[in-house]
Every structure is written in structure tokens, then in C-alpha cells.
Design an enzyme around this catalytic site. Structure first.
Site: not given
Length: 256
Positions: A140, A153
């Protein structure tokens, strides 16, 4: 099944929805034999009916399930695998570091980092077989930079990205490419909904006013392109964002 010289095979994890399901569809269109892996049997059954892929139900946070997956790959592909797409993952919670729930962080490390580690370890022998294969890690843009409310995250995705970088160094000289895709803002049916604990209004607000966020098919297109490059071409890292997202913290939003 045993492969002939033209057969390309792939395992795609997290295949029950979003980027994973789109990747299965795209790789099938490219002529890959695909084993779609996820926890939800009903979703996998529907995907198999649509695409003709094979399926395997597994919880990749459980070592026994990963061991079983290795055996399934051996049985179906003859132990010779072209590509592993480590797509399983997710974000849970938007708390600050100070207020973050340890169980949310643990879950994010389990599904993003340790599941990728387990599956990669289990399938590397099959990827080394034949003319070699590819390990693709779906990270990501959160693996490149931190932001408020994303500590757990971003920490997990940084770890996953570093794992890919380290693996590439360790496999130098082997016939295995290590590839990483780092998507920015992608609107899928479940990612933000899961992150907000099922709060649809908060999930929709993430994309409010953003003209054409990426969709799962955009990322699947990137995956297919990377996996189908000539064997001497290694795309170490592909960062892909919508035009409206100049950086993690810079998103153009129109008035709605």
C-alpha cells in the site's frame, strides 16, 4: 495437474472480494490457471462459477491451513507454480497510537505480515521449480509514509514491504522475482467498511468528493502487467494512485 511449457499458474490470496477477486478474473483472462484462496467458501464458489478458477478455503493466519494449501498446490499444479499473489490483508480501526487497540494491531500484523510470510515460505519451493516464478506482495502507499490514525496499518504495511525488499536480496541468483504493488486510494466494497467496523457513512466519507478513485480492476491490471513481463524484467515496486491523490495526505475533493 502437470504443466506443459505454456501453462502459467497462480495462487491468489484474499480472493473472495475486492482486489483479490479482480486479480483472479484478470489472470484467468490472461490464460493463467488460478487457485483462488480465501476464508469465505460461498464467495469462492461464485468466483469459480464465473471464471473457472480453482478454489481453496483457508485461514492464512493458521499454520495448519497454510500447510494444507501447500499440499493442494502440489496436487493441482504438480509442485510447479508461476506466481504467488500475496493479496490477503486489511486495515482495522482508525485510532491514534495512544488510543489504539492492541487486538486491532495484532490482527493487522497477522493478516498483512505473518500470513504473507507463512504462504511465501510454504510456496517458495514450487516457485523455484521449472523456469522459476514470482512472489508478488500487495502492500500500500501506507507502506511508504505514515499518517494520523493509521499507525497500526502503516506499521503492518511497512513491515510487509520490507519483507519483500529483504526477500529480493536473499533470493538474488534464484529464478524467482519479487514484485510489490503499492496502491493508493482504491474504492472496493469492503476495505473501508471493514476499517470503520461496518460504519457505512464513515466508509463512504473516505471517498467523498474524490473524482474517480481507483477500483479493484485498476490494480488487477497492474498485477497482470507485472506478472507478464519478460523473465529478465523485475518490477521491484509499482506505486499506483488515482489522479486526484497526489500524496497520502493530498487528495483533491470536489464539492458534493
Amino acid at each position: 495437474m502437470s504443466q506443459d511449457a505454456t501453462t502459467r499458474t497462480a495462487v491468489v490470496t484474499g480472493a473472495s472480494s475486492g482486489i483479490g477477486a479482480a486479480t483472479v478474473r484478470r489472470l484467468r483472462a490472461e490464460g493463467f490457471e488460478v487457485l483462488a484462496v480465501a476464508r469465505r467458501a460461498d464467495r469462492l464458489a461464485a468466483l469459480a462459477e464465473e471464471t473457472g478458477c480453482s478454489t481453496h478455503v483457508a485461514d492464512l493466519t493458521a499454520q495448519a491451513d497454510v500447510d494444507a494449501l501447500r499440499e493442494v498446490v502440489r496436487e493441482r499444479f504438480g509442485g510447479d507454480l508461476t506466481a504467488l499473489v500475496n493479496n490477503a490483508g486489511g486495515a482495522f480501526g482508525t485510532d491514534t497510537v495512544e488510543g489504539g487497540k492492541v487486538e486491532d494491531w495484532q490482527r493487522m500484523f497477522d493478516v498483512n505480515v505473518l500470513a504473507t510470510l507463512r504462504v511465501t515460505q510454504a510456496l517458495l519451493p514450487a516457485l523455484r521449480a521449472g523456469t522459476g516464478g514470482d512472489v508478488l506482495v500487495m502492500s500500500s502507499t501506507a507502506a511508504r509514509i505514515a499518517y494520523e490514525g493509521g499507525g497500526g496499518y502503516t506499521a503492518a504495511k511497512h513491515a510487509e514491504s520490507v519483507m519483500a525488499e529483504t526477500l529480493r536480496l536473499e533470493l538474488a541468483g534464484d529464478p524467482v522475482r519479487v514484485l510489490e504493488v503499492a496502491p493508493g486510494m482504491v474504492r472496493t466494497e469492503e476495505f473501508s467498511l471493514n476499517r470503520t467496523g461496518g460504519d457505512a457513512a464513515r466508509a463512504d466519507a473516505v471517498y467523498a468528493g474524490v473524482r474517480e478513485p481507483l477500483v479493484a480492476e485498476d490494480v488487477a491490471d497492474c498485477v497482470a502487467w507485472m506478472l507478464t513481463r519478460p523473465r529478465h524484467v523485475n518490477v521491484d515496486l509499482l506505486v499506483v494512485r488515482p489522479l486526484a491523490q497526489a500524496a497520502q495526505h493530498k487528495v483533491v475533493r470536489e464539492q458534493v
